[in-house]
Scaffold this active site. Sequence first.
Site, short mmCIF file in Angstrom:
data_model
loop_
_atom_site.label_atom_id
_atom_site.label_comp_id
_atom_site.label_asym_id
_atom_site.label_seq_id
_atom_site.Cartn_x
_atom_site.Cartn_y
_atom_site.Cartn_z
N ASP A 47 98.36 56.57 73.31
CA ASP A 47 97.20 57.00 72.53
C ASP A 47 97.56 57.03 71.05
O ASP A 47 98.27 57.93 70.60
CB ASP A 47 96.75 58.39 73.00
CG ASP A 47 95.99 58.31 74.32
OD1 ASP A 47 95.08 57.47 74.42
OD2 ASP A 47 96.32 59.07 75.25
N ASP A 193 89.19 56.75 81.01
CA ASP A 193 90.28 57.46 80.34
C ASP A 193 89.87 58.89 79.99
O ASP A 193 88.86 59.10 79.33
CB ASP A 193 90.63 56.69 79.05
CG ASP A 193 91.79 57.32 78.29
OD1 ASP A 193 92.44 58.25 78.81
OD2 ASP A 193 92.04 56.87 77.16
#
Length: 256
Positions: A47, A193
Site C-alpha cells: 500500500d 481490498d
Amino acid sequence: MTVPTTFDLLRQSTPVVSVGILTADLLSLGSELALLELSGIGVVHVDVMDGCFCPMMTVGPPFIKALKTPLLKDAHLMIDEPLHKVADYVAAGADIVTIHPESCSHVHRVLQQMRVMKNANHPEKGLVRGVGLNPGTPLEVLEPLLDELEFILILAVNPGWGGQKLIAATEGRVEKVKRMIAASGREILLGVDGGITRDNIAAVAALGVDLIVTGSAVFDGKTAEENAKFMMEAARKGAGSRQQEVRSEKAGREQP
Ligand code: DX5
Ligand code: ZN
C-alpha cells in the site's frame, strides 16, 4: 516453452490472496516474507500512500525493490498524479500496478503508458495494469478504461488505514463490475481490498472475485503463516461453494 504471463499466473490460481505487507512487523520484514512464502501465499500487496491522496505516508519504489522475495509484487498506488511516477514502481519490480482515477487527471494515458512498459524482473511475464476504485466513486468511471486494463480493484474501505470494517455496499459494487466485465468481452481480473477478515473472506470469495487483499487478518493474532493458510483455505472454500451454486443453477436451466 512459453512462460506464463503474470496475468495468466493470477488467473490460474484464482482466488488469489494478496497479503498487505505494511501491516507486518516491518523490522522483521525478511522473516515475515519467509513465513508468507512457507504458507503458500503467491502475492504480496504494498500500500503506497503519499500523504496527499491519503493522509498517511508509507513507502515508495525503494521499498518495493528491497523486497527480496519470489512472491509477485502487487503495488497499490494511492498517490496523487501517478503519470510521471508509475515508471519508478515498474522499475522497482512491481508485477501488478494499480492506480486510482480519483487522483489522476490522465488515467487513460497512464494505462496506455504502462501497456508498453516491461516487467523489470521478468520481461517475458508482463505487467498487470490495475485500476482501483474508492467506495464513493461511481463505477461508470471504469467504462472508458476497460480496453486498457487487466485488473479492477474494488476498495471495500476508504483508503488510508488497515483494520477498518468492510463497507456493506461492496457486494453490490462487485456484482455490477462483474456485469460490466462480462459485457466488455475482455478478460479482466477483479479484486477486493480492505476489511477482509477470517469471518468474511469465504463470503467475498463466493462473489466470484479473482484476488482478495488482506492485511491485518494475517499479521494480527496467530502467526502469519497460520493466518495466511486459514485465509487461503477459506477463500478456496468460498469460491468452491459459488462454483457449485453456478453449476446447480445451470443444470436447473437445462432441465426440459
Ligand atoms: C486501504 C488499503 C488496504 C488495507 C488492507 O487503504 O488499500 O490494502 O490496508 O488492510 P486490512 O486487511 O487490514 O483492511
Ligand atoms: Zn491496498
